[in-house]
Design an enzyme around this catalytic site. Structure first.
Site, mmCIF file in Angstrom:
data_model
loop_
_atom_site.group_PDB
_atom_site.id
_atom_site.type_symbol
_atom_site.label_atom_id
_atom_site.label_comp_id
_atom_site.label_asym_id
_atom_site.label_seq_id
_atom_site.Cartn_x
_atom_site.Cartn_y
_atom_site.Cartn_z
ATOM 1 N N ASP A 25 -2.882 1.709 -6.452
ATOM 2 C CA ASP A 25 -1.814 0.791 -6.554
ATOM 3 C C ASP A 25 -2.161 -0.639 -7.216
ATOM 4 O OD1 ASP A 25 -2.538 0.115 -3.953
ATOM 5 O OD2 ASP A 25 -1.188 -1.423 -3.801
ATOM 6 N N GLU A 84 -2.282 -1.504 -1.274
ATOM 7 C CA GLU A 84 -3.264 -2.461 -1.062
ATOM 8 C C GLU A 84 -2.735 -3.717 -1.372
ATOM 9 O OE1 GLU A 84 -6.885 -5.085 -1.460
ATOM 10 O OE2 GLU A 84 -5.330 -4.403 -3.183
#
Length: 390
Positions: free
Chosen positions: A80, A144
């Protein structure tokens, strides 16, 4: 969500090909945009056993290959990225375009470049007739950059429930400063945010003796918070407290405020644990003169990896970089938090090693092809040395 593009057409795509493909996937937290399915397919071809762990809309990848009895290494990463708007970019931030030997795009450095390099290094390891001994895990999340509640935290819990103990964990966060390999992280400071509500007594500003100004009390408390001494700090890992907001609900200028809110964030040395930090602040705010209520938010524990006399992963990474770069890296625990905190333990040495971090989260985030080649070489050496490949 499926990937918007076809996978790289070559049988063994280069690290640059893989990175371009990953950048073109708009995997803004917590959307993986098909990248985990792509990685799963690549790892299955390398005889990894792959599981996908979905939790509250977050996708996580757990892949495992056992070479034989021996130590266990995990590579931890995230697909991500933070959002990116086209304004100011030399190319579309999700194009992965190469200009003058540099790949531009959101996630190029943080941290899709690392994932691409590790995939190539893993392919080289598995191509060996005897790829060594031990067990190799890939642990990849799409959560994250956000709250990190359902990503690596859940992966670590999943491993514990199945009795998996990692001897070492390599996190691919961008750690390098001026040259790839010049700095690695052998720990991180902890982080925690706080919110303090001060209660006073409202009144007319012309008669302050009949009121208790919550903003004035807050001002005194802010001064005391800034003066806190952190006696357990160690060199290179300092604790800092920063006030991030002071607000009162007043909408008129002739009213003494009855309440005031202070928000703050603490980045604390790895010599502390969060409960010690909380106790230090509470000893101040609990004083009756402040009439304060304290709430804690978003705790992130510190962690630290020191040297070991046997099977020292820190030493292994240092020597791998020395073999590739001709010098040993500097050790650092600076910067923000990372998912390494979820895997660090008395049994698991966690080291972060990746490309340069000078463009992360910025307009025109990038990584050079030369730097990709260097980090790929470092990762290849780490894998070879850890699994005992000749």
């Amino acid at each position: 969500m499926s990937h918007p593009l076809h996978t790289p057409k070559t049988v063994d795509p280069s690290t640059a090909d893989i990175l371009q493909y990953l950048i073109q996937a708009r995997s803004i937290t917590p959307n993986d945009a098909g990248t985990l399915c792509f990685l799963a397919a690549q790892l299955i071809e390398l005889d990894f056993v792959v599981e996908q762990l979905d939790c509250n809309g977050v996708k996580n990848l757990i892949a495992r290959r056992e070479f034989g009895d021996g130590p266990t290494l995990a590579y931890s990463g995230h697909v991500d990225v933070v959002p990116a708007q086209p304004a100011g970019w030399v190319v579309d931030p999700f194009s992965g375009q190469i200009i003058d030997g540099v790949i531009y795009g959101r996630g190029a450095a943080d941290m899709k470049g690392s994932i691409a390099a590790m995939l190539t290094a893993t392919r080289q390891l598995c191509a060996k007739d005897k790829p060594g001994v031990g067990t190799f895990y890939w642990l990849i999340t799409s959560d994250e950059e956000g709250e990190a509640e359902y990503g690596s935290l859940e992966i670590a819990r999943y491993l514990r429930q199945r009795g998996v103990k990692l001897d070492a964990c390599l996190v691919g966060e961008p750690t390098s400063n001026k040259l790839v390999g010049d700095t690695i992280k052998n720990g991180r400071r902890g982080a925690i945010s706080g919110r303090i509500t001060i209660s006073g007594k409202a009144g007319h500003v012309a008669y302050p003796e009949k009121a208790i100004n919550a903003a004035h009390i807050a001002g005194e408390l802010v001064t005391q918070l800034a003066r806190l001494q952190w006696q357990k700090d160690v060199p290179g890992s300092q604790t800092t407290l920063q006030i991030t907001g002071i607000s009162v609900p007043n909408i008129v200028d002739n009213l003494v405020p009855a309440s005031c809110e202070i928000t703050f964030n603490i980045r604390y040395s790895h010599a502390y644990k969060s409960h010690e930090i909380c106790a230090e602040v509470a000893s101040l705010t609990n004083q009756s003169k402040y009439s304060a209520q304290l709430q804690w938010e978003r705790p992130c524990e510190s962690f630290y990896t020191g040297s070991k006399t046997k099977r020292c992963f820190l030493s292994l990474v240092e020597h791998a970089i020395s073999k590739q770069r001709g010098h040993f890296p500097s050790l650092s625990t600076a910067g923000g938090t990372s998912d390494g905190r979820f895997f660090a333990s008395a049994d698991t040495q966690v080291i972060e090693c990746g490309v340069k971090n000078d463009s992360i989260h910025q307009v025109n985030e990038h990584v050079s092809l030369a730097d990709l080649e260097i980090i790929e070489g470092i990762y290849t050496t780490i894998l070879r040395d850890f699994f005992g490949v000749q």
